[in-house]
Design a protein around this motif. Sequence first.
Motif, mmCIF file in Angstrom:
data_model
loop_
_atom_site.group_PDB
_atom_site.id
_atom_site.type_symbol
_atom_site.label_atom_id
_atom_site.label_comp_id
_atom_site.label_asym_id
_atom_site.label_seq_id
_atom_site.Cartn_x
_atom_site.Cartn_y
_atom_site.Cartn_z
ATOM 1 N N GLN A 1 0.823 -1.203 0.000
ATOM 2 C CA GLN A 1 0.000 0.000 0.000
ATOM 3 C C GLN A 1 0.863 1.261 0.000
ATOM 4 O OE1 GLN A 1 -2.896 1.604 3.308
ATOM 5 N NE2 GLN A 1 -3.933 -0.044 2.182
ATOM 6 N N ARG A 2 1.950 1.260 0.809
ATOM 7 C CA ARG A 2 2.848 2.427 0.825
ATOM 8 C C ARG A 2 3.481 2.644 -0.544
ATOM 9 N NH1 ARG A 2 4.174 0.432 6.021
ATOM 10 N NH2 ARG A 2 5.937 -0.729 5.153
ATOM 11 N N GLU A 3 3.884 1.551 -1.175
ATOM 12 C CA GLU A 3 4.486 1.655 -2.503
ATOM 13 C C GLU A 3 3.464 2.167 -3.516
ATOM 14 O OE1 GLU A 3 6.917 -1.162 -5.717
ATOM 15 O OE2 GLU A 3 6.333 -1.956 -3.756
ATOM 16 N N ALA A 4 2.219 1.686 -3.396
ATOM 17 C CA ALA A 4 1.170 2.128 -4.312
ATOM 18 C C ALA A 4 0.868 3.611 -4.136
ATOM 19 C CB ALA A 4 -0.096 1.304 -4.084
ATOM 20 N N LEU A 5 0.910 4.110 -2.899
ATOM 21 C CA LEU A 5 0.680 5.534 -2.652
ATOM 22 C C LEU A 5 1.770 6.388 -3.283
ATOM 23 C CD1 LEU A 5 -0.503 5.401 1.063
ATOM 24 C CD2 LEU A 5 -1.891 6.024 -0.913
ATOM 25 N N ALA A 6 2.960 5.798 -3.426
ATOM 26 C CA ALA A 6 4.076 6.530 -4.028
ATOM 27 C C ALA A 6 4.039 6.486 -5.548
ATOM 28 C CB ALA A 6 5.404 5.973 -3.523
ATOM 29 N N ASN A 7 3.643 5.339 -6.122
ATOM 30 C CA ASN A 7 3.696 5.205 -7.581
ATOM 31 C C ASN A 7 2.330 5.143 -8.258
ATOM 32 O OD1 ASN A 7 2.747 2.559 -7.220
ATOM 33 N ND2 ASN A 7 4.809 1.683 -7.209
ATOM 34 N N GLY A 8 1.239 5.154 -7.464
ATOM 35 C CA GLY A 8 -0.103 5.180 -8.035
ATOM 36 C C GLY A 8 -0.617 3.853 -8.536
ATOM 37 N N ASP A 9 -0.011 2.747 -8.119
ATOM 38 C CA ASP A 9 -0.461 1.423 -8.549
ATOM 39 C C ASP A 9 -1.884 1.172 -8.040
ATOM 40 O OD1 ASP A 9 -0.883 -1.259 -9.108
ATOM 41 O OD2 ASP A 9 1.155 -1.872 -8.588
ATOM 42 N N GLN A 10 -2.838 1.084 -8.972
ATOM 43 C CA GLN A 10 -4.251 0.965 -8.607
ATOM 44 C C GLN A 10 -4.569 -0.326 -7.844
ATOM 45 O OE1 GLN A 10 -7.021 2.937 -9.149
ATOM 46 N NE2 GLN A 10 -5.755 4.605 -9.863
ATOM 47 N N ARG A 11 -3.775 -1.366 -8.040
ATOM 48 C CA ARG A 11 -4.089 -2.667 -7.426
ATOM 49 C C ARG A 11 -4.014 -2.633 -5.908
ATOM 50 N NH1 ARG A 11 0.243 -6.369 -10.175
ATOM 51 N NH2 ARG A 11 1.435 -4.468 -9.698
#
Length: 202
Positions: free
Chosen positions: A77-87
């Motif tokens: 989730q932290r990585e997604a918040l940084a790169n916008g990964d919708q998954r």
Amino acid sequence: MGFVFGSRSSKEEKAAATDKVSADLSQPRHPQAPKGRPTPKRAVAQSQRKAVVASTGNRKEDAKRARERRREEMARQREALANGDQRYLPARDKGPVRKFVRDFVDSRFSVAEMFLPLAVIILVLSMVRVPSIQNIALLLWLAVIALIILDSIGLGFRLSKALARRFPDEPRRGAVAYGLMRTLQMRRLRLPKPQVKRGERP
């Protein structure tokens, strides 16, 4: 005799119906899913979660595995918040509508994003024990609030029109409020991080 069999059959049917209703009520429903059953994606996710969470029979091992899964989910989730990964984004940030709102807001300058630094400056001025400076601080405060309100109304109106044009058949409830809340954050502190540059229209 026929009455006895008929009564027993009726009782069995009622019991089966009650069990079915209880099962339906106990199952969590997605907010946008039809009543009584989850969406296909949610059903798949639930089945996968049940397979992963299967007990090993050892309480300590189960707790350890659960902690490891939570750490992995939080890291994703932290990585997604940084790169916008919708998954792996939090539920409130997922979907094409929310992504469009973020890009729409991030591509523009808004007065509200300067609220925190301006508030600090005004607070410092108001602490100076000089009546004229304190009056200036009060006027600045009123001007900032008025500008934020006017700018937010204009942005909300434009965003609402853009959403209706871009996503006529998608649920848009809460999207405008989501965008306005994002404007209150300084651009570099926003999460998920901006994926567009200023002036780059989504």
